[in-house]
Scaffold this motif. Sequence first.
Motif, PDB file in Angstrom:
ATOM      1  N   TYR A 508      23.868  33.095  56.756  1.00 32.34           N
ATOM      2  CA  TYR A 508      25.107  32.320  56.873  1.00 32.34           C
ATOM      3  C   TYR A 508      24.996  31.319  58.007  1.00 32.34           C
ATOM      4  N   THR A 509      25.454  30.102  57.739  1.00 33.03           N
ATOM      5  CA  THR A 509      25.598  29.082  58.780  1.00 33.03           C
ATOM      6  C   THR A 509      27.013  28.523  58.698  1.00 33.03           C
ATOM      7  N   ASP A 510      27.537  28.107  59.823  1.00 28.65           N
ATOM      8  CA  ASP A 510      28.902  27.580  59.862  1.00 28.65           C
ATOM      9  C   ASP A 510      29.071  26.414  58.893  1.00 28.65           C
ATOM     10  N   GLY A 511      30.193  26.436  58.176  1.00 29.81           N
ATOM     11  CA  GLY A 511      30.513  25.332  57.275  1.00 29.81           C
ATOM     12  C   GLY A 511      29.954  25.474  55.875  1.00 29.81           C
ATOM     13  N   GLU A 534      36.094  36.257  57.545  1.00 33.22           N
ATOM     14  CA  GLU A 534      35.069  35.730  58.462  1.00 33.22           C
ATOM     15  C   GLU A 534      35.237  36.442  59.804  1.00 33.22           C
ATOM     16  N   ASP A 536      34.021  37.152  63.600  1.00 32.00           N
ATOM     17  CA  ASP A 536      33.228  36.782  64.772  1.00 32.00           C
ATOM     18  C   ASP A 536      32.748  38.069  65.436  1.00 32.00           C
ATOM     19  N   LYS A 542      28.113  35.698  63.146  1.00 32.32           N
ATOM     20  CA  LYS A 542      29.229  36.014  62.252  1.00 32.32           C
ATOM     21  C   LYS A 542      28.783  36.892  61.085  1.00 32.32           C
ATOM     22  N   ASP A 582      24.929  36.701  61.524  1.00 32.39           N
ATOM     23  CA  ASP A 582      24.828  35.517  60.666  1.00 32.39           C
ATOM     24  C   ASP A 582      24.405  35.874  59.242  1.00 32.39           C
ATOM     25  N   ARG A 584      26.041  36.586  55.172  1.00 28.46           N
ATOM     26  CA  ARG A 584      27.167  36.556  54.233  1.00 28.46           C
ATOM     27  C   ARG A 584      26.923  37.623  53.172  1.00 28.46           C
TER      28      ARG A 584
END
Length: 719
Positions: A508-511, A534, A536, A542, A582, A584
Amino acid sequence: MKVYQTNEIKNIALIGSAGSGKTTLAEAMLFEAGIIKRRGTVEGKNTVSDYFPVEQEYGYSVFPTVFHVEWNNKKLNFIDCPGSDDFVGGAITALNVTDQAVIVVNGQYGPEVGTMNSFRVTEKIGKPVIFLINQLDREHCDFESIMNNMKETFGSKCVEVQYPIATGPGFNAVIDVLLMKKYSWKPEGGAPIIEDIPAEEMDKAEELHAALIEAAAENDETLMEKFFEEETLSEDEIREGIRKGLITRSIFPIFCVCATKDMGVRRLMEFLGNVVPFPTDMPKVSDTNGDEIAVDSEGPESLFFFKTGMEPHIGEVSYFKVMSGTVHQGDDLTNADRGSKERMGQIFTCAGANRIAVDELKAGDIGCTVKLKDVKTGNTLNAKDVDIRFDFIKYPNSKYSRAIKAVSESDTEKLMAAVLKMRQEDPTWVVEQSKELKQTIIHGQGEFHLRTLKWRLENNEKIPVIYEEPKIPYRETITKVNRADYRHKKQSGGAGQFGEVHLIVEPYTDGMPDPTVYKFGGQEFKMNIKSREEIDLEWGGKLVFLNSVVGGAIDTRFMPAILKGVMERMEQGPLTGSYARDVRVIVYDGKMHPVDSNELSFMLAARNAFSKAFKDAGPKVLEPIYDLEVLVPADYMGDVMGDLQGRRAIIMGMDSEAGYQKLNAKIPLKELANYSIALSSLTGGRASFTTTFSSYELVPNDIQQALIKQHEAELAEED
């Protein structure tokens, strides 16, 4: 003792490199002021400043020492700070509660890395600086070379107020270019012989006198106009110009002393009393609400406690600065940080281990008290209905860490109590109970800093301890998409357990947009996202958890249990047992039983499905990377760079700063474990460094494999 008003008080920090002679200077000032009858020596272990057993053991200052002298109807409060970079917390504390820094420079070596570090702290906090060249009687002292080095290092703001006629063992005289007089001393030092400047020194003295006048005039428009008109200023006008220049850091006056022989000390104290700023001259300090608090003895009563000392037969001695108002013996105050009530039973003015009882202290003054119930370093005490709280001292990041444990397990609780108590004396000792590493970690400023703590625990508290290298807080993540499923089924009479979870994991990466379709083995899996969480993670990174179950295959009420199962494996990664980050997770299918399905079943199914998917999703171990800044003399640059390259560091850039080389690099935390010792060894203690956490990056494959094998061996031992 006389009660000094705010406009009769000067607060001064003595800072500089280890071995520059600050403690010896303090002895000379106390002797000259009549506070002590005989000067002690560091070697004799009988000085006012270094009175703790650990200081006498090592021959170094470990704690800042507060003392005062009364001189020419002024009260000069001093804080003598440790010179070693390992004890920088003392200097930072002192500079925050004083209004003037005197940086003592070793006359044998000139400005050292420690001098530069001290100056950088004054720069950051915005405090005035006077440089004091000490030890002018040493064999290899070269004043002209020192002055060239000073101006190269600290700039043209360095202005000589005095210079020695000769240095080395025969040193006994200086020319004072403010007063335009020659000061000389008999072998026993003390009171100077004041004479006219000899003819052979007059040209040099007049040249430096003119430079001093010009530097003083630049700080005041009226003085500058007079200087342009008359090309000179009176002594009082020069002093006023210097005072204003000190406040704005526009001038750094340079004085000369030989503290061991008590030469030049009286003249220094005279200048400090006449010229350096009063507390009211400096910018106001803001409280935690952002309100500026005036140094006013008629204002609301508020005290800031900046230091705690643990002394035999007395217990805690609490040192404070009167930030506002007037504190009286017997005042009832409230702790703004803890809410508790305190009575100031007795208040003292300080002279190292000696204390002089006083009835009151005015705003701007520094004092101490004993037997407070619940006051810690950094607390604020206020009078009734006063709402002020201070938190203006900021300490640097730690540089050296060790895991600590008591030799005897029965001493563990006693050890923790002792360490937390000692942290009140030095807030740069940081204690961390690491749930992740299953270790108690002590963080400090260097190997000597932590060695001092160990000495005190074993000798003062009688608790034998062991230091070990701390484990590294690695992280785990994945680099590919993968799918897995797991059925948890258990039947043992009566109600059974049943839960089946199908999930997909991916990096997973932001956005990242929510997924719509995946392909595995030629089969297409369409996603219909029903809910999204999501999270933190408290350890960084994440976890994104998506529910894409259709057709009621898994009841929504079991989703929290599935998430809990995933989180359990995130807290103990499949590769090395480190935290995962990180990732998902998409739960897209599963099965349940109308009777046997429950939260536990789905939690266990999710945990195992996640573990299977993670292990085949290109799992990688991440290690913490730190930004490293090294300040090093140019002569040692090659050795330092070679050592860093052997530590897997990446050199990011080099620059020069005030005569030293500044090297910036990124380096794994693993390679920093003994860096303070190595750097000191490579450079003879003449370099310093700072570190700041940067990011987590992939470890090399060979290191990853070694970590996995090590974890497997540890698990086998537990089994």
